[in-house]
Design a protein around this motif. Structure first.
Motif, PDB file in Angstrom:
ATOM      1  N   ASP A   1       0.591  -1.301  -0.137  1.00 25.79           N
ATOM      2  CA  ASP A   1       0.064  -0.177   0.146  1.00 25.79           C
ATOM      3  C   ASP A   1       0.850   1.337  -0.027  1.00 25.79           C
ATOM      4  N   ILE A   2       1.772   0.983   0.775  1.00 26.10           N
ATOM      5  CA  ILE A   2       2.757   2.025   0.693  1.00 26.10           C
ATOM      6  C   ILE A   2       3.677   3.443  -0.936  1.00 26.10           C
ATOM      7  N   ARG A   3       3.661   1.461  -1.009  1.00 30.60           N
ATOM      8  CA  ARG A   3       4.301   1.372  -2.582  1.00 30.60           C
ATOM      9  C   ARG A   3       3.355   1.973  -3.052  1.00 30.60           C
ATOM     10  N   ILE A   4       2.399   1.579  -3.701  1.00 31.65           N
ATOM     11  CA  ILE A   4       1.324   2.435  -4.702  1.00 31.65           C
ATOM     12  C   ILE A   4       1.345   3.948  -4.109  1.00 31.65           C
ATOM     13  N   LEU A   5       1.196   4.006  -3.076  1.00 32.71           N
ATOM     14  CA  LEU A   5       0.875   5.951  -2.637  1.00 32.71           C
ATOM     15  C   LEU A   5       1.380   5.780  -2.408  1.00 32.71           C
ATOM     16  N   THR A   6       3.052   5.806  -2.563  1.00 32.33           N
ATOM     17  CA  THR A   6       4.353   6.745  -3.215  1.00 32.33           C
ATOM     18  C   THR A   6       4.381   6.915  -4.667  1.00 32.33           C
ATOM     19  N   ASP A   7       3.910   5.774  -5.201  1.00 34.09           N
ATOM     20  CA  ASP A   7       3.708   5.656  -6.349  1.00 34.09           C
ATOM     21  C   ASP A   7       2.961   7.150  -7.730  1.00 34.09           C
ATOM     22  N   ARG A   8       1.790   7.230  -6.560  1.00 30.60           N
ATOM     23  CA  ARG A   8       0.952   8.055  -7.043  1.00 30.60           C
ATOM     24  C   ARG A   8       0.981   9.151  -6.417  1.00 30.60           C
ATOM     25  N   LEU A   9       1.996   9.242  -5.100  1.00 29.37           N
ATOM     26  CA  LEU A   9       2.312  11.056  -4.784  1.00 29.37           C
ATOM     27  C   LEU A   9       3.338  11.464  -5.832  1.00 29.37           C
ATOM     28  N   ALA A  10       4.239  10.098  -6.403  1.00 28.26           N
ATOM     29  CA  ALA A  10       5.086  10.827  -7.472  1.00 28.26           C
ATOM     30  C   ALA A  10       4.421  10.862  -8.510  1.00 28.26           C
ATOM     31  N   LYS A  11       3.462  10.716  -9.204  1.00 32.46           N
ATOM     32  CA  LYS A  11       3.051  10.801 -10.200  1.00 32.46           C
ATOM     33  C   LYS A  11       2.023  11.874  -9.775  1.00 32.46           C
ATOM     34  N   ILE A  12       1.601  11.952  -8.762  1.00 35.11           N
ATOM     35  CA  ILE A  12       1.033  13.696  -8.694  1.00 35.11           C
ATOM     36  C   ILE A  12       0.999  14.664  -8.911  1.00 35.11           C
ATOM     37  N   SER A  13       2.915  14.698  -7.597  1.00 29.28           N
ATOM     38  CA  SER A  13       3.639  15.723  -7.955  1.00 29.28           C
ATOM     39  C   SER A  13       4.332  16.074  -8.951  1.00 29.28           C
ATOM     40  N   PHE A  14       4.544  15.325  -9.991  1.00 31.32           N
ATOM     41  CA  PHE A  14       5.356  15.573 -11.135  1.00 31.32           C
ATOM     42  C   PHE A  14       3.860  16.280 -12.844  1.00 31.32           C
ATOM     43  N   GLU A  15       2.934  16.163 -11.728  1.00 33.79           N
ATOM     44  CA  GLU A  15       1.928  16.450 -12.673  1.00 33.79           C
ATOM     45  C   GLU A  15       1.928  17.909 -12.187  1.00 33.79           C
TER      46      GLU A  15
END
Length: 156
Positions: free
Chosen positions: A54-68
């Motif tokens: 879950d942390i990995r998935i959320l970290t990936d989502r956070l990175a994607k959202i931060s990039f966007e």
């Protein structure tokens, strides 16, 4: 986790002949405890792995959202810069247009000087007929506008 407290253990007097049986019973009980711990540890390990995923998935989502977000912020900055430059250019264009309009009106007024009216005469030059003011002797000190060929003034 089920554990046996010291108060629950009841020590009874047993005969030495019963020692092997009692030891075997204790070993069986200890194995049952070990099995329960093994199951509990498996559940804990499963929960830990699930949380890590879950942390990995959320970290990936956070990175994607931060990039966007960073891309959109840069686009916003570029857009604001473009708007500022466009507004500045538009303001300069308006000022230039006002100046040009003023110059055209002043030139128009100087051509149609109230002292001269709108009378023109036809003069013949080597270039053909031209239209111009009657007199080149202006009293207001302004220069006489250049002569315009008649064909150029009547073609409109």
């Amino acid at each position: 986790m089920a554990s046996i407290s010291r108060e629950e253990v009841v020590v009874t007097e047993i005969s030495p002949e019963e020692y092997p049986v009692e030891v075997k019973r204790c070993i069986v009980e200890l194995r049952k405890q070990r099995q329960r711990l093994f199951v509990e540890l498996g559940k804990i390990d499963h929960e830990r792995k699930k949380l890590q995923n879950d942390i990995r998935i959320l970290t990936d989502r956070l990175a994607k959202i931060s990039f966007e977000q960073a891309q959109k912020m840069q686009f916003k900055i570029d857009l604001e810069k473009t708007i500022d430059e466009t507004e500045s250019a538009y303001s300069k264009l308006i000022e230039t247009s006002k100046g040009l309009y003023k110059t055209v009106n002043e030139t128009k007024k100087s051509i149609q000087d109230p002292d001269q009216g709108s009378r023109t005469e036809m003069r013949s030059t080597g270039m053909g007929s031209v239209r111009g003011p009657i007199s080149d002797n202006r009293t207001d000190g302004t220069a006489t506008p250049p002569l315009v060929p008649l064909e150029a003034t009547t073609s409109n």
